[in-house]
Design a protein around this motif. Structure first.
Motif, PDB file in Angstrom:
ATOM      1  N   UNK A   8       0.859  -1.181   0.000  1.00 37.03           N
ATOM      2  CA  UNK A   8       0.000   0.000   0.000  1.00 37.03           C
ATOM      3  C   UNK A   8       0.895   1.230   0.000  1.00 37.03           C
ATOM      4  N   UNK A   9       0.560   2.173  -0.841  1.00 37.14           N
ATOM      5  CA  UNK A   9       1.393   3.369  -0.968  1.00 37.14           C
ATOM      6  C   UNK A   9       1.625   4.034   0.385  1.00 37.14           C
ATOM      7  N   UNK A  10       2.817   4.521   0.583  1.00 41.66           N
ATOM      8  CA  UNK A  10       3.160   5.248   1.805  1.00 41.66           C
ATOM      9  C   UNK A  10       2.834   6.729   1.695  1.00 41.66           C
ATOM     10  N   UNK A  11       2.233   7.132   0.581  1.00 40.06           N
ATOM     11  CA  UNK A  11       1.895   8.544   0.383  1.00 40.06           C
ATOM     12  C   UNK A  11       0.921   9.012   1.458  1.00 40.06           C
ATOM     13  N   UNK A  12       1.129  10.224   1.928  1.00 38.15           N
ATOM     14  CA  UNK A  12       0.205  10.818   2.882  1.00 38.15           C
ATOM     15  C   UNK A  12      -1.125  11.093   2.188  1.00 38.15           C
TER      16      UNK A  12
END
Length: 516
Positions: A317-321
């Motif tokens: 899962x993307x670590x993007x905020x």
């Protein structure tokens, strides 16, 4: 209310009254001695309207009022005034005692979990196909009519499909049917009960319960207390706001929220643009060299579901905020002493904002439905609100498209093509947690290697979130209109792109260690 959002039902009326009275209570200074009178103002008179007893109606309203104040339910077995703990809640800080989603037990109708029923529509036909297709011999003919033995029945529904008169129906508890996590079951008294180890606070159960027995906690009171304190409070509005408030066009949103006491309005689509750029870069760097696929991160219920149900693929899962967090951080960079209120369609955002690493970015979370109560309490006339000639914000069409299913993946793909026109990106998306589970199960089996996966907990996307007011299909059309009003098309062109690295590095190390 799930399928009927946009229609003004008795359930909608009571919810709106609850939020309005709590907002009015806060705006008027929160004299807690008046709190005990609120159930009588919401349910006046002597004759019940919705249930068998007016006393039961008021008791339920009392519990709903407590939850709208951010307070816990009172134990049924113990006598206590509904104002218990209200004084402690009369502060301008975040007040959340878990759980977020609650069942008012004496409001629950004790619906059957799942059953197959022969209705009066049975014609006692000669063929009796229902008896022939039943794999367990659970159907017999009694006095010429079909009869189902519940102890033998496995609820397969074959008899339902075989009946030429549609006289056999399958019933399921609405809240349980709406729960993609299978977190709702019956307690020892037959009432609905939530397994909080499974629950991801998507809120689909609370919009599906026709008795309004399931309720989430609110921060209306604390938000208004912050506004009353004189601290600058900014409303960060989600892209799904398009069309939510009837008679409130986009060029009046800023001034309408200022009428509630907010200092100004910022658009979360700006954060969506930054999230898009971050996820696009992550995908280009990670897939397929370092991981087989990447899943988007902006829907908190989808993200928590994935981590709970498929812990071994959680790193994918993307670590993007999320857009909410990025918008909050960007706002506090500009105005360090302000408070930020995320206003959107989502119940799960309340849980996301309570995480230790995010608490300093987002102070409160309100749904559109809760804000509608604030507008009613302040008697804001949208017709009288002045038009704002300035654009609401500087966001892309793709950023605003986050509000509908498929919009996040589309934005990321467009960004990747802008950064690397030769890059091919395969996409799969799912809406509704049960479909999201199926998507990740297939991904785990290797069916989606090289793909960008988008999951939305709410069927239809954010426009169908638990805190929305408008019909989801109509809201999706309004989002499309708002995209056409955007300053530019793609997220990569955001004027805030140079801020991304500083926003990513704003983690507090102490909070990171204590992440919930």
């Amino acid at each position: 209310m799930s399928a009927l959002r946009g229609l003004y039902s008795s359930k909608t009326k009571i919810r709106n009254q609850i939020f309005t009275e709590v907002a009015r209570f806060a705006y008027e200074g929160g004299d807690y001695s008046k709190f005990e009178n609120l159930p009588y103002e919401i349910i006046p008179g002597e004759i019940s309207t919705y249930r068998e007893s007016i006393f039961l109606e008021r008791a339920i309203v009392g519990e709903r009022l407590r939850l709208a104040m951010g307070l816990p339910l009172l134990p049924v077995s113990k006598q206590a005034p509904i104002s218990t703990g209200v004084e402690e809640s009369m502060i301008d800080e975040k007040v959340y005692d878990p759980p977020l989603i609650n069942i008012i037990k004496f409001a629950c109708h004790k619906c059957a979990e799942k059953r197959v029923v022969v209705t009066d529509g049975c014609q006692g036909c000669l063929e009796h196909p229902c008896t022939e297709v039943c794999p367990k011999g659970a159907i017999s003919i009694v006095h010429g009519k079909s009869h189902i033995d519940d102890e033998k029945c496995i609820k397969c529904g074959k008899c339902q499909g075989a009946c030429p008169y549609n006289a056999i129906i399958k019933q399921e508890r609405p809240c349980a049917a709406a729960c993609g996590m299978k977190a709702i079951h019956s307690d020892e008294h037959g009432r609905a009960d939530i397994d909080y180890n499974k629950c991801v606070s998507c809120g689909m159960c609370l919009v599906s319960c026709p008795f309004s027995a399931i309720v989430d906690k609110s921060q209306i009171f604390q938000t208004i207390m912050a506004i009353n304190s004189g601290t600058p409070v900014y409303a960060a509005v989600a892209p799904a706001i398009a069309g939510q408030f009837k008679g409130l066009p986009s060029n009046k949103i800023r001034n309408a929220f200022k009428a509630l006491g907010f200092t100004d309005v910022v658009e979360v689509a700006v954060g969506a643009d930054l999230c898009t750029v971050e996820e696009a870069k992550d995908f280009m760097e990670e897939v397929p060299e370092k991981q087989p696929f990447m899943a988007t991160s902006c829907c908190p219920a989808w993200s928590v579901m994935a981590k709970k149900t498929f812990p071994d693929i959680a790193p994918y899962i993307s670590m993007a905020l999320t857009p909410m967090v990025l918008t909050g951080r960007l706002t506090k960079q500009h105005y360090p002493d302000c408070r930020v209120v995320f206003i959107g369609p989502c119940a799960a955002k309340k849980l996301e904002a309570s995480r230790r690493s995010i608490r300093s970015d987002i102070d409160f979370v309100l749904t559109f439905e809760e804000v509608a109560g604030m507008f009613a309490a302040k008697e804001v006339d949208f017709n009288a609100v002045e038009v704002d000639e300035k654009p609401l914000s500087f966001s892309s069409a793709d950023g605003r498209g986050f509000a509908v299913s498929g919009g996040v993946a589309k934005a990321v793909v467009n960004a990747i093509h802008k950064l690397d026109p030769e890059r091919e990106v395969k996409v799969a998306n799912a809406q509704g947690l049960d479909e999201c589970v199926k998507l990740l199960r297939m991904a785990k089996a290797g069916k989606y290697n090289g793909y960008l996966l988008e999951g939305m907990a709410c069927p239809g996307g954010c426009v169908a979130g638990a805190g929305t007011i408008n019909n989801p299909d109509k809201s999706a059309m309004e989002v499309l209109k708002s995209k056409k009003e955007s300053c530019f098309e793609g997220a990569v062109d955001t004027p805030f792109i140079d801020r991304l690295s500083t926003l990513e590095n704003m983690y507090n190390e102490f909070d990171k260690m204590k992440e919930i």
